[in-house]
Design an enzyme around this catalytic site. Structure first.
Site, short mmCIF file in Angstrom:
data_model
loop_
_atom_site.label_atom_id
_atom_site.label_comp_id
_atom_site.label_asym_id
_atom_site.label_seq_id
_atom_site.Cartn_x
_atom_site.Cartn_y
_atom_site.Cartn_z
N PRO A 108 0.76 -1.17 0.03
CA PRO A 108 -0.04 -0.02 0.01
C PRO A 108 0.89 1.14 0.22
CG PRO A 108 -1.12 -1.65 1.35
CD PRO A 108 0.32 -2.18 0.83
N CYS A 109 0.38 2.30 -0.81
CA CYS A 109 1.35 3.41 -1.23
C CYS A 109 1.01 4.68 -0.37
CB CYS A 109 1.34 3.62 -2.53
SG CYS A 109 -0.29 4.10 -3.31
#
Length: 374
Positions: A108-109
């Site tokens: 997840p960014c």
């Protein structure tokens, strides 16, 4: 649309090969942070078979199970912090000493997303999700795949205290665990995807095998006021991608509320700046650069779509040039998912799954370039 409804469209025209049209068999792939399976679909089109996947979101896990029949076990739906590497190996049907050919994943960014820089605690590097990069390298260390591909937002490479320490640590761990790697920010539009979507891609192979490689652009054009990519093969446009696609209206089509009525006045490719004095509007409604650039942003059929977000606000585009929200079938085309790819969940969930995904065509190109040299 109610939650947990499967959405599919007729398999008419797609920009990528179907799941049956793949390269020769290359081996077992393991997927982390799988999402809707954009990297996974690219891996399968490059000749791999995804045998195990870890994905915490139930809708995305359901999407994976609907579209990837080679999974040897149900998707592991736990927080990866609680999933031992041995469990992932077992889910793939591998013995204790067997190694997968390929490890793929996009942690997840949100800690490094450009759109989150306005949050003080994220700028300070305090987001706990940043540690998920270490979960990827932990599995890399333990399973020792022949190749790996890691994808993330390009802001992870920024030279600031929010991003760079995490990026440097990531590269150090990759080296420490016995891998050489190359990394680059790749714009999906330069590889035939009808969407300008820059992403950080890191590819790696064990030290001493060979230097891992990233692909060269296959397409090119104008992006952010400069020429990019391969000049003799134009970017695929949104109009080309959506040509011949017949869709039915969706409940969320209409852009209403305080600003929705302004959308028809904006020309294709324009945004809220159309209603500023600087653009010559006789009755300006906004100050110059007072909103984020995607506010009331409309697709231009003669250009690739701009980056499509996972969780856009009510007035965040891109919107269709017909002055409505993009429909699911259109989103799939703009990401290069096949028309017959099934997505599970509510409309908002599907938007999030696609908006967080790697375009399969980009994934296939990256993985093929990495592995075809071996």
């Amino acid at each position: 649309m109610s939650k947990n409804i499967s959405v599919a469209t007729p398999d008419c025209r797609g920009l990528v090969a179907s799941s049956q049209d793949v390269a020769p068999e290359r081996g077992v792939a393991i997927s982390l942070f799988s999402g809707a399976g954009g990297l996974d679909l690219g891996a399968e089109q490059a000749g791999y078979r995804v045998h195990a996947a870890v994905e915490y979101n139930n809708d995305a896990a359901d999407t994976m199970e609907k579209n990837f029949p080679d999974l040897r076990s149900p998707v592991i739906r736990q927080n990866i912090l609680e999933v031992p590497s041995a469990e992932i190996r077992e889910a793939a049907g591998l013995g204790q000493k067997e190694q997968p050919e390929l490890l793929i994943g996009g942690p997840p960014c949100t800690p490094f997303s450009k759109s989150s820089f306005w949050l003080d605690w994220k700028r300070e590097g305090l987001d706990p999700n940043a540690s998920l990069l270490q979960e990827y390298t932990r599995v890399l260390r333990d399973l020792k795949p022949r190749y790996f591909v890691l994808e993330n937002v390009y802001a992870l490479t920024y030279n600031n205290r929010q991003s760079r320490p995490h990026f440097n640590r990531l590269l150090h761990e990759i080296e420490e665990y016995g891998y050489d790697c190359n990394w680059e920010v790749l714009n999906a539009a330069n590889f035939g995807v009808p969407q300008a979507r820059p992403r950080l891609v890191i590819v790696g192979a064990p030290k001493g095998s060979r230097t891992p490689a990233l692909p060269k652009p296959t397409h090119g054009g104008r992006w952010e006021r400069q020429d990019v990519g391969k000049s003799d093969s134009p970017h695929v446009t949104a109009g080309e991608a959506l040509e011949g696609l017949h869709t039915v209206p969706e409940p969320a089509d209409t852009v209403a509320g305080q600003y929705g009525h302004l959308l028809p006045g904006i020309p294709p490719g324009g945004n809220y700046l159309h209603y500023t004095a600087e653009r010559g509007h006789p009755d300006p409604l906004f100050k110059w650069r007072s909103r984020y650039w995607s506010f009331l942003l409309k697709l231009d059929p003669a250009k690739p779509a701009p980056t499509i977000q996972a969780q856009p606000g009510p007035y965040v585009g891109p919107f269709h040039w017909e002055n409505r929200r993009l429909r699911v079938a259109e989103l799939k085309r703009l990401f290069t998912f096949p028309d017959n790819f099934e997505l599970v969940g509510s409309r908002n969930s599907i938007q999030a799954q696609l908006g967080n995904s790697v375009p399969p065509l980009l994934a296939k190109t990256v993985i093929a370039a990495l592995t075809e040299q071996g």
